[in-house]
Design a protein around this motif. Structure first.
Motif, PDB file in Angstrom:
ATOM      1  N   MET A  99      21.713  44.133  46.966  1.00 23.48           N
ATOM      2  CA  MET A  99      22.772  44.001  45.929  1.00 23.48           C
ATOM      3  C   MET A  99      21.902  43.892  44.683  1.00 23.48           C
ATOM      4  N   ARG A 100      22.525  44.504  43.856  1.00 21.92           N
ATOM      5  CA  ARG A 100      22.040  44.671  42.314  1.00 21.92           C
ATOM      6  C   ARG A 100      22.620  43.825  41.456  1.00 21.92           C
ATOM      7  N   SER A 101      24.062  43.797  41.703  1.00 26.25           N
ATOM      8  CA  SER A 101      24.891  43.030  40.633  1.00 26.25           C
ATOM      9  C   SER A 101      26.009  42.135  41.237  1.00 26.25           C
ATOM     10  N   ASN A 102      26.453  41.344  40.271  1.00 24.67           N
ATOM     11  CA  ASN A 102      27.915  40.770  40.708  1.00 24.67           C
ATOM     12  C   ASN A 102      28.932  41.694  41.198  1.00 24.67           C
ATOM     13  N   GLY A 103      28.833  42.638  40.206  1.00 20.17           N
ATOM     14  CA  GLY A 103      30.054  43.943  40.466  1.00 20.17           C
ATOM     15  C   GLY A 103      29.854  44.432  42.035  1.00 20.17           C
ATOM     16  N   ASP A 104      28.608  44.561  42.355  1.00 24.86           N
ATOM     17  CA  ASP A 104      28.315  45.108  43.622  1.00 24.86           C
ATOM     18  C   ASP A 104      28.951  44.084  44.767  1.00 24.86           C
ATOM     19  N   ILE A 105      28.828  42.750  44.625  1.00 21.22           N
ATOM     20  CA  ILE A 105      29.367  41.732  45.489  1.00 21.22           C
ATOM     21  C   ILE A 105      30.752  41.688  45.535  1.00 21.22           C
ATOM     22  N   GLU A 106      31.343  41.871  44.014  1.00 20.79           N
ATOM     23  CA  GLU A 106      32.634  41.824  43.852  1.00 20.79           C
ATOM     24  C   GLU A 106      33.441  43.014  44.582  1.00 20.79           C
ATOM     25  N   GLN A 107      32.779  44.230  44.594  1.00 19.73           N
ATOM     26  CA  GLN A 107      33.120  45.473  45.490  1.00 19.73           C
ATOM     27  C   GLN A 107      33.021  45.207  47.091  1.00 19.73           C
ATOM     28  N   LEU A 108      31.809  44.479  47.404  1.00 20.50           N
ATOM     29  CA  LEU A 108      31.988  44.098  48.740  1.00 20.50           C
ATOM     30  C   LEU A 108      32.925  43.277  49.224  1.00 20.50           C
ATOM     31  N   TYR A 109      33.378  42.258  48.336  1.00 17.36           N
ATOM     32  CA  TYR A 109      34.332  41.273  48.748  1.00 17.36           C
ATOM     33  C   TYR A 109      35.778  42.141  48.682  1.00 17.36           C
ATOM     34  N   ARG A 110      35.860  42.989  47.847  1.00 21.90           N
ATOM     35  CA  ARG A 110      37.306  43.742  47.913  1.00 21.90           C
ATOM     36  C   ARG A 110      37.473  44.648  49.024  1.00 21.90           C
ATOM     37  N   GLU A 111      36.200  45.086  49.316  1.00 18.72           N
ATOM     38  CA  GLU A 111      36.274  46.084  50.577  1.00 18.72           C
ATOM     39  C   GLU A 111      36.243  45.504  51.864  1.00 18.72           C
ATOM     40  N   HIS A 112      35.451  44.397  52.256  1.00 23.30           N
ATOM     41  CA  HIS A 112      35.148  43.693  53.361  1.00 23.30           C
ATOM     42  C   HIS A 112      35.664  42.061  53.525  1.00 23.30           C
ATOM     43  N   GLY A 113      36.093  41.786  52.330  1.00 25.65           N
ATOM     44  CA  GLY A 113      36.454  40.319  52.442  1.00 25.65           C
ATOM     45  C   GLY A 113      37.536  39.753  53.619  1.00 25.65           C
ATOM     46  N   TYR A 114      38.370  40.813  53.808  1.00 23.02           N
ATOM     47  CA  TYR A 114      39.531  40.531  54.916  1.00 23.02           C
ATOM     48  C   TYR A 114      38.880  40.671  56.341  1.00 23.02           C
ATOM     49  N   LEU A 115      37.655  41.509  56.309  1.00 26.39           N
ATOM     50  CA  LEU A 115      37.087  41.412  57.556  1.00 26.39           C
ATOM     51  C   LEU A 115      36.498  40.202  57.969  1.00 26.39           C
ATOM     52  N   VAL A 116      35.623  39.709  57.035  1.00 29.59           N
ATOM     53  CA  VAL A 116      35.082  38.245  56.879  1.00 29.59           C
ATOM     54  C   VAL A 116      36.038  37.171  57.322  1.00 29.59           C
ATOM     55  N   LEU A 117      37.186  37.097  56.650  1.00 27.64           N
ATOM     56  CA  LEU A 117      38.097  36.212  57.010  1.00 27.64           C
ATOM     57  C   LEU A 117      38.628  36.240  58.353  1.00 27.64           C
ATOM     58  N   ARG A 118      38.788  37.522  58.866  1.00 21.41           N
ATOM     59  CA  ARG A 118      39.478  37.677  60.367  1.00 21.41           C
ATOM     60  C   ARG A 118      38.334  37.320  61.184  1.00 21.41           C
TER      61      ARG A 118
END
Length: 166
Positions: free
Chosen positions: A1-20
């Protein structure tokens, strides 16, 4: 991860999978949401945790599982998980349901963390040895060895009737 933007993108793309995944392991909505927040907050503070050795989704799956296992080890949720899900799958001896639950609860709490982790992946998630190896970043042979150690410890620690189911 290089930036907060990368982490935000990761959250948008995969946050629902983490929650599930957290819901599946913990069986509690609020606890699952706490794990989701804890994981991504941790990544914001220490982005170097994800070193790119595996796919991001594999990292998130493994990290989520570890956070959930830590919560189970440290809290009341472990007992609920054992009663509802783990006991019927971990039990290798014929016992009435109440005794099986008590036995599984005791066994799970006494397994070393690495064995507890592989037991959850195999018995709870019904993952193959290859899938577990990918998540744990080890060989299939090592997974097989760990599962054999789980079986040995269950039989050694269990001591209930010692009779294997047919």
């Amino acid at each position: 991860m290089r930036s907060n933007g990368d982490i935000e993108q990761l959250y948008r793309e995969h946050g629902y999978l983490v929650l599930r995944r957290a819901r599946q392991v913990l069986g509690d909505e609020q606890e699952a949401r706490d794990v989701l927040q804890e994981l991504f907050t941790s990544l914001l503070h220490r982005p170097g945790q994800y070193q790119g050795r595996s796919q991001a989704i594999t990292f998130l799956y493994s990290a989520t599982t570890h956070l959930c296992l830590n919560r189970l080890r440290n809290g009341r949720t472990r007992l609920k998980l054992v009663e509802e899900v783990m006991a019927p799958r971990l039990s290798e001896v014929e016992l009435p349901r109440a005794e099986r639950l008590a036995e599984a609860r005791s066994l799970l709490s006494r397994l070393p963390e690495e064995l507890r982790e592989v037991a959850v992946y195999y018995y709870f998630d019904e993952m193959t040895h290859e899938e577990i190896a990918g998540v744990m970043d080890c060989s299939r042979r090592h997974v097989g060895n760990l599962l054999e150690r789980v079986r040995e410890q269950v039989l050694r620690l269990g001591g209930a009737s010692g009779k294997e189911r047919s």
